[in-house]
Scaffold this motif. Structure first.
Motif, PDB file in Angstrom:
ATOM      1  N   ASP A 179     -44.785  28.600  69.773  1.00 65.75           N
ATOM      2  CA  ASP A 179     -45.539  27.405  69.405  1.00 65.75           C
ATOM      3  C   ASP A 179     -46.822  27.286  70.221  1.00 65.75           C
ATOM      4  O   ASP A 179     -47.861  26.856  69.695  1.00 65.75           O
ATOM      5  CB  ASP A 179     -44.670  26.159  69.609  1.00 65.75           C
ATOM      6  CG  ASP A 179     -43.488  26.116  68.651  1.00 65.75           C
ATOM      7  OD1 ASP A 179     -43.701  26.241  67.430  1.00 65.75           O
ATOM      8  OD2 ASP A 179     -42.355  25.962  69.125  1.00 65.75           O
ATOM      9  N   ALA A 225     -49.231  30.263  58.469  1.00 62.10           N
ATOM     10  CA  ALA A 225     -48.017  29.851  59.187  1.00 62.10           C
ATOM     11  C   ALA A 225     -47.413  31.098  59.825  1.00 62.10           C
ATOM     12  O   ALA A 225     -46.483  31.698  59.284  1.00 62.10           O
ATOM     13  CB  ALA A 225     -47.040  29.183  58.236  1.00 62.10           C
ATOM     14  N   ASP A 283     -48.726  23.641  61.807  1.00 60.83           N
ATOM     15  CA  ASP A 283     -47.772  22.808  62.550  1.00 60.83           C
ATOM     16  C   ASP A 283     -48.115  21.325  62.422  1.00 60.83           C
ATOM     17  O   ASP A 283     -47.694  20.514  63.242  1.00 60.83           O
ATOM     18  CB  ASP A 283     -47.703  23.221  64.020  1.00 60.83           C
ATOM     19  CG  ASP A 283     -49.047  23.161  64.721  1.00 60.83           C
ATOM     20  OD1 ASP A 283     -50.066  22.915  64.039  1.00 60.83           O
ATOM     21  OD2 ASP A 283     -49.094  23.363  65.945  1.00 60.83           O
ATOM     22  N   SER A 296     -45.392  33.796  61.805  1.00 62.58           N
ATOM     23  CA  SER A 296     -44.050  34.005  62.336  1.00 62.58           C
ATOM     24  C   SER A 296     -44.137  35.132  63.360  1.00 62.58           C
ATOM     25  O   SER A 296     -44.549  36.250  63.022  1.00 62.58           O
ATOM     26  CB  SER A 296     -43.077  34.372  61.211  1.00 62.58           C
ATOM     27  OG  SER A 296     -41.806  34.682  61.733  1.00 62.58           O
ATOM     28  N   TYR A 304     -49.287  29.906  68.896  1.00 58.46           N
ATOM     29  CA  TYR A 304     -49.847  29.476  67.612  1.00 58.46           C
ATOM     30  C   TYR A 304     -50.898  28.392  67.821  1.00 58.46           C
ATOM     31  O   TYR A 304     -51.956  28.398  67.178  1.00 58.46           O
ATOM     32  CB  TYR A 304     -48.761  28.946  66.675  1.00 58.46           C
ATOM     33  CG  TYR A 304     -49.398  28.339  65.444  1.00 58.46           C
ATOM     34  CD1 TYR A 304     -49.854  29.152  64.414  1.00 58.46           C
ATOM     35  CD2 TYR A 304     -49.629  26.961  65.357  1.00 58.46           C
ATOM     36  CE1 TYR A 304     -50.508  28.611  63.315  1.00 58.46           C
ATOM     37  CE2 TYR A 304     -50.282  26.415  64.267  1.00 58.46           C
ATOM     38  CZ  TYR A 304     -50.715  27.250  63.250  1.00 58.46           C
ATOM     39  OH  TYR A 304     -51.385  26.721  62.170  1.00 58.46           O
ATOM     40  N   ARG A 333     -45.028  25.961  59.705  1.00 54.92           N
ATOM     41  CA  ARG A 333     -44.155  26.571  60.698  1.00 54.92           C
ATOM     42  C   ARG A 333     -42.910  25.718  60.880  1.00 54.92           C
ATOM     43  O   ARG A 333     -42.932  24.504  60.695  1.00 54.92           O
ATOM     44  CB  ARG A 333     -44.889  26.691  62.045  1.00 54.92           C
ATOM     45  CG  ARG A 333     -45.845  27.872  62.092  1.00 54.92           C
ATOM     46  CD  ARG A 333     -46.515  27.982  63.459  1.00 54.92           C
ATOM     47  NE  ARG A 333     -45.575  27.935  64.557  1.00 54.92           N
ATOM     48  CZ  ARG A 333     -44.793  28.931  64.942  1.00 54.92           C
ATOM     49  NH1 ARG A 333     -44.836  30.084  64.288  1.00 54.92           N
ATOM     50  NH2 ARG A 333     -43.973  28.799  65.956  1.00 54.92           N
TER      51      ARG A 333
END
Length: 376
Positions: free
Chosen positions: A49, A64, A165, A66, A52, A125
């Motif tokens: 997180d 988004a 997010d 991963s 990102y 996300r």
């Protein structure tokens, strides 16, 4: 470092450097991990997180991402840190790497990916781990809409893509529900009625949940503080008017055994104090008849509340009948007859009764539906 494979022919290569200060790097954190008698360094949980967040703040990509892994290597002479991830929607890969270890000035990341800023993305996300706990804390005392607005104002400029997010209202409300259930000591998936029984039996909420019915369920609840403040307000207010209304827009219908649906209403009585709405007593109910509503109001009076001078409702006959029975101890017809008698009586004596009124907004709405106004 090789560029990612192009999944869209019109996308341009995108390279950029990102600088993290020592403080920002320390937030990522590095810890030792053992695996099969081998010790190596990894980023602390929650790093996905944080990485990102850094990517979006610097590149404004809507993907988004991963994350697959983050590899730290201090021995081979290669990149100190390598991070690989892929967008779950457009499948664009992004590579972040740092050739050298952090210094007193921080650390520099080199980024190679594709420019996806013109692509429309819908996926978000996943909200989990430490980030979920953080959002839960931020949501305390806020609505999902307010959280979204503040997050967008803080991170976005005009024309920017939405970050992946910036979570949906449904996800945020679920987090709020989990937080409330945790505070109440409830478990996700528990029967809501049984959960209410558990809450009602706890010392903290024993004085607020007044009654629970299982068949055609209803829950009556109000706080002792509400009654005390209401009585104090009524003593000092010249008009002494309260409003009672119901809405079915905030609760889901209950599925009954025969397959039909039972509509659940939230009934609430409020008053106006210093241009603010002050809630007095509430009931969530699957029963909407005058007997149930009268019982609800009488239980509120029995718990110590005084009869108001005036009650405002809509055109619900059940509410009007219940209000007359509970506050004036007479049927609605007898109440109307008494009002008519007092208006045309030559006597100066007027019996004190709780005045029943219809909300002006509902009156206007009813009149606008008259045929004489609806015809072209």
């Amino acid at each position: 470092m090789k560029m990612p494979k192009k999944h869209h022919k019109d996308l341009q290569d995108f390279r950029q450097n990102i600088h993290l200060s020592c403080k920002e790097w320390d937030k990522l954190g590095v810890q030792l991990k053992e695996y099969k008698e081998r010790t190596y360094e990894v980023l602390e949980p929650g790093w996905c997180d944080k990485i990102y967040y850094t990517i979006y703040e610097n590149l404004k990509l809507p993907c988004a991402f991963s994350f697959k892994n983050a590899k730290i290597d201090r021995t081979t002479g290669g990149p100190f840190l390598t991070v690989k991830c892929q967008c779950t929607e457009c499948k664009t890969e992004i590579h972040l790497y740092s050739l050298t270890e952090p210094t007193a000035d921080g650390i520099d990341f080199h980024v190679s990916t594709l420019d996806t800023r013109r692509l429309i993305h819908i996926k978000k996300r996943q909200l989990r781990g430490d980030r979920r706990k953080q959002v839960a804390e931020e949501l305390k005392g806020k609505s999902a809409y307010l959280w979204q607005r503040e997050a967008a104002h803080k991170r976005m400029n005009f024309g920017d893509n939405k970050p992946a997010d910036l979570y949906s209202s449904e996800v945020l409300r679920k987090v709020m529900q989990e937080t409330i259930e945790k505070e109440l000591g409830l478990k996700s998936g528990d029967n809501p009625i049984i959960s209410l029984f558990k809450v009602a039996q706890s010392p903290e909420y024993a004085g607020s949940i007044r009654e629970i019915c299982l068949y055609k369920p209803f829950i009556m609840y109000w706080l002792p503080e509400q009654i005390a403040l209401y009585n104090l307000w009524l003593k000092n207010d010249k008009i002494g008017s309260i409003s009672i209304d119901a809405t079915g827009s905030i609760t889901k219908p209950l599925q009954t055994a025969d397959g039909s649906k039972s509509i659940i209403y939230l009934y609430q009585a409020v008053t106006n104090y210093n241009d603010k709405i002050f809630p007095l007593f509430q009931m969530i109910s699957g029963k909407h008849d005058a007997n149930t509503l009268c019982y609800w109001i009488r239980e509120w009076l029995r718990s110590g509340a005084k009869i108001p001078k005036e009650v405002i409702t809509d055109y619900s006959m059940a509410l009007l009948i219940a209000s007359s029975l509970a506050f004036n101890q007479r049927s609605l017809q007898n109440y109307l007859d008494e009002c008519f008698h007092q208006i045309f009586s030559s006597s100066t004596y007027l019996e004190r009764m709780c005045l029943l009124r219809i909300d002006i907004a509902h009156l206007i709405k009813m009149i606008t539906r008259w045929p004489c106004f609806s015809k072209d």
